[in-house]
Design an enzyme around this catalytic site. Structure first.
Site, PDB file in Angstrom:
ATOM      1  N   HIS A 172       0.824  -1.210   0.000  1.00 24.62           N
ATOM      2  CA  HIS A 172       0.000   0.000   0.000  1.00 24.62           C
ATOM      3  C   HIS A 172       0.857   1.258   0.000  1.00 24.62           C
ATOM      4  O   HIS A 172       0.448   2.289  -0.550  1.00 24.62           O
ATOM      5  CB  HIS A 172      -0.953  -0.007   1.201  1.00 24.62           C
ATOM      6  CG  HIS A 172      -2.118  -0.927   1.029  1.00 24.62           C
ATOM      7  ND1 HIS A 172      -3.394  -0.625   1.470  1.00 24.62           N
ATOM      8  CD2 HIS A 172      -2.218  -2.148   0.444  1.00 24.62           C
ATOM      9  CE1 HIS A 172      -4.212  -1.624   1.170  1.00 24.62           C
ATOM     10  NE2 HIS A 172      -3.515  -2.562   0.548  1.00 24.62           N
ATOM     11  N   ASP A 173       2.012   1.194   0.612  1.00 25.67           N
ATOM     12  CA  ASP A 173       2.918   2.334   0.593  1.00 25.67           C
ATOM     13  C   ASP A 173       3.480   2.557  -0.806  1.00 25.67           C
ATOM     14  O   ASP A 173       3.438   3.669  -1.337  1.00 25.67           O
ATOM     15  CB  ASP A 173       4.064   2.105   1.580  1.00 25.67           C
ATOM     16  CG  ASP A 173       5.039   3.269   1.622  1.00 25.67           C
ATOM     17  OD1 ASP A 173       4.572   4.423   1.617  1.00 25.67           O
ATOM     18  OD2 ASP A 173       6.260   3.029   1.660  1.00 25.67           O
ATOM     19  N   ASP A 220       7.815   5.426  -0.025  1.00 25.56           N
ATOM     20  CA  ASP A 220       8.358   6.575   0.704  1.00 25.56           C
ATOM     21  C   ASP A 220       7.839   6.674   2.127  1.00 25.56           C
ATOM     22  O   ASP A 220       7.984   7.705   2.783  1.00 25.56           O
ATOM     23  CB  ASP A 220       8.047   7.870  -0.048  1.00 25.56           C
ATOM     24  CG  ASP A 220       6.546   8.171  -0.103  1.00 25.56           C
ATOM     25  OD1 ASP A 220       5.745   7.272   0.254  1.00 25.56           O
ATOM     26  OD2 ASP A 220       6.176   9.296  -0.488  1.00 25.56           O
ATOM     27  N   SER A 269       4.950   7.030   3.189  1.00 26.71           N
ATOM     28  CA  SER A 269       3.845   7.976   3.368  1.00 26.71           C
ATOM     29  C   SER A 269       2.675   7.333   4.105  1.00 26.71           C
ATOM     30  O   SER A 269       1.902   8.017   4.782  1.00 26.71           O
ATOM     31  CB  SER A 269       3.380   8.526   2.017  1.00 26.71           C
ATOM     32  OG  SER A 269       3.002   7.475   1.134  1.00 26.71           O
ATOM     33  N   GLU A 282      -2.888   9.315   4.628  1.00 27.05           N
ATOM     34  CA  GLU A 282      -3.088   8.106   3.818  1.00 27.05           C
ATOM     35  C   GLU A 282      -3.615   6.919   4.629  1.00 27.05           C
ATOM     36  O   GLU A 282      -4.511   6.194   4.196  1.00 27.05           O
ATOM     37  CB  GLU A 282      -1.733   7.741   3.212  1.00 27.05           C
ATOM     38  CG  GLU A 282      -1.745   6.990   1.905  1.00 27.05           C
ATOM     39  CD  GLU A 282      -0.321   6.860   1.372  1.00 27.05           C
ATOM     40  OE1 GLU A 282       0.127   5.720   1.215  1.00 27.05           O
ATOM     41  OE2 GLU A 282       0.328   7.901   1.119  1.00 27.05           O
ATOM     42  N   PRO A 308      -4.957  -0.685  -6.259  1.00 28.24           N
ATOM     43  CA  PRO A 308      -5.802  -1.612  -7.021  1.00 28.24           C
ATOM     44  C   PRO A 308      -6.891  -2.173  -6.115  1.00 28.24           C
ATOM     45  O   PRO A 308      -6.604  -2.632  -5.005  1.00 28.24           O
ATOM     46  CB  PRO A 308      -4.810  -2.699  -7.476  1.00 28.24           C
ATOM     47  CG  PRO A 308      -3.660  -2.601  -6.515  1.00 28.24           C
ATOM     48  CD  PRO A 308      -3.561  -1.156  -6.141  1.00 28.24           C
ATOM     49  N   HIS A 359      -1.379 -12.521  -1.684  1.00 26.51           N
ATOM     50  CA  HIS A 359      -2.667 -12.860  -1.077  1.00 26.51           C
ATOM     51  C   HIS A 359      -2.673 -14.261  -0.485  1.00 26.51           C
ATOM     52  O   HIS A 359      -3.694 -14.709   0.030  1.00 26.51           O
ATOM     53  CB  HIS A 359      -3.791 -12.741  -2.118  1.00 26.51           C
ATOM     54  CG  HIS A 359      -4.143 -11.332  -2.464  1.00 26.51           C
ATOM     55  ND1 HIS A 359      -4.988 -10.997  -3.503  1.00 26.51           N
ATOM     56  CD2 HIS A 359      -3.762 -10.150  -1.916  1.00 26.51           C
ATOM     57  CE1 HIS A 359      -5.106  -9.679  -3.579  1.00 26.51           C
ATOM     58  NE2 HIS A 359      -4.367  -9.148  -2.629  1.00 26.51           N
ATOM     59  N   ASP A 405      -6.353 -17.441   1.839  1.00 31.20           N
ATOM     60  CA  ASP A 405      -6.444 -18.746   1.178  1.00 31.20           C
ATOM     61  C   ASP A 405      -6.401 -19.828   2.239  1.00 31.20           C
ATOM     62  O   ASP A 405      -6.250 -19.559   3.432  1.00 31.20           O
ATOM     63  CB  ASP A 405      -5.390 -18.924   0.072  1.00 31.20           C
ATOM     64  CG  ASP A 405      -3.990 -19.245   0.577  1.00 31.20           C
ATOM     65  OD1 ASP A 405      -3.832 -19.649   1.731  1.00 31.20           O
ATOM     66  OD2 ASP A 405      -3.042 -19.094  -0.213  1.00 31.20           O
ATOM     67  N   ASP A 427       2.968 -19.642   0.405  1.00 36.72           N
ATOM     68  CA  ASP A 427       3.219 -20.714  -0.557  1.00 36.72           C
ATOM     69  C   ASP A 427       2.463 -20.414  -1.844  1.00 36.72           C
ATOM     70  O   ASP A 427       1.995 -19.300  -2.042  1.00 36.72           O
ATOM     71  CB  ASP A 427       2.825 -22.080   0.027  1.00 36.72           C
ATOM     72  CG  ASP A 427       1.368 -22.121   0.504  1.00 36.72           C
ATOM     73  OD1 ASP A 427       0.551 -21.296   0.014  1.00 36.72           O
ATOM     74  OD2 ASP A 427       1.035 -22.959   1.340  1.00 36.72           O
TER      75      ASP A 427
END
Length: 316
Positions: A63-64, A71, A73, A85, A158, A188, A241, A248
């Site tokens: 996410h950064d 940076d 943020s 943020e 995203p 994920h 998952d 994995d």
């Protein structure tokens, strides 16, 4: 003492330069030689107390990096007059900031004013992956911390409901390829998702279907039970998952079975190129690990910061 690496075949070293910033692995060799071991020890101790820490740190790093580059943020706190943020809609569920604070305190005690929060976060994400059973890699260093952090910028991330075209465009804007998209989506494999991230697939999917027809029926039933349309328990959700806290390639096998959790996960089968990569990574953990490391270093090399913060939660 630094983390030991039992599987040398997965120790990959790349030298990638992005946005004009030359990052190097030995950046702190003379100025803060114990940095890697401080981060590794702190992350390991935190993960031993809270199994959600590794996934939280990896997600925080993603996410950064996707907003203004890596940076730090996302670490900045909001003020009375400005919402940062970390308090944006897509970042509300981020946690484990205290782990970074703990590392920063120790680093400042050892080598004050030298190490950026962005570098600490990049190292913490690597150690989080390794502690979860994933690959180890040499983190390039030399990032600077940014001074700008806006809550609305979290919309640049995203989204879990994106289709393949939206995903491709979002990654391309950051200089990342389709292979990077598929490899980084493999993050994920660890973590937890709240109902809001996948509710679009199990209720009122479209005019003809209540449930996304690409979603495995047994998983759909489980998700509907966990996330009922009314009176959903606070913080309800499921692990990303079936392997939960283990890094994995199970994530890719589940996608092939129609058990990808997010629309963006299952979307990887809607493009011939990405579908082929999903199959390759499902068949070979080694192939996934190698691609993941390459893409992580590429993504992590995006940096546009200006300073080394004394406190990761506030600009100097």
């Amino acid at each position: 003492m630094a983390i030991s690496v039992p599987f040398l075949s997965f120790v990959l070293i790349f030298s990638l330069v992005s946005m004009g910033n030359s990052l190097i692995s030995n950046y702190y060799e003379k100025t803060c030689p114990h940095l890697d071991s401080i981060v590794a020890k702190t992350v390991k101790e935190a993960a031993a107390k809270d199994i959600t820490v590794p996934a939280a740190l990896l997600r925080m790093h993603f996410h950064d990096c996707f907003v203004r580059g890596c940076d730090a943020s996302v670490l900045l706190n909001s003020t009375a007059k400005h919402k940062a943020e970390k308090d944006g809609p897509a970042n509300i569920s981020l946690h484990a900031f205290s782990v970074i604070d703990n590392v920063k305190k120790q680093v400042e005690d050892s080598c004050p004013g030298v190490v950026s929060c962005a570098d600490i976060l990049a190292l913490a994400a690597r150690d989080a992956v390794f502690l979860s059973g994933g690959p180890y890699w040499d983190v390039l260093k030399g990032r600077k911390d940014g001074r700008i952090s806006n809550a609305n910028d979290s919309f640049l991330l995203p989204a879990p409901f994106f289709n393949i075209s939206q995903l491709q465009n979002n990654f391309a804007q950051r200089g990342l390829s389709l292979e990077d998209l598929v490899a980084l989506s493999g993050g994920h494999t660890i973590g937890f998702a709240h109902c809001s991230s996948f509710r679009n697939r199990i209720q009122n999917f479209d005019a003809k279907h209540d449930v996304d027809p690409s979603l495995n029926p047994s998983l759909a039933a489980k998700l509907k039970s966990t996330c009922p349309a009314k009176n959903t328990p606070k913080n309800a959700g499921v692990t990303m998952d079936s392997s939960g806290t283990t890094f994995d390639n199970t994530y890719y096998s589940l996608i092939l079975q129609g058990k990808g959790l997010f629309s963006s996960d299952q979307a990887l089968l809607t493009n011939a190129q990405t579908k082929k990569m999903v199959s390759e990574f499902a068949a070979s953990k080694g192939a996934f690990f190698r691609a993941f490391v390459k893409s992580m270093i590429k993504m992590s090399s995006l940096n546009g910061g200006q300073e080394v913060r004394r406190d990761c939660r506030a600009v100097n």
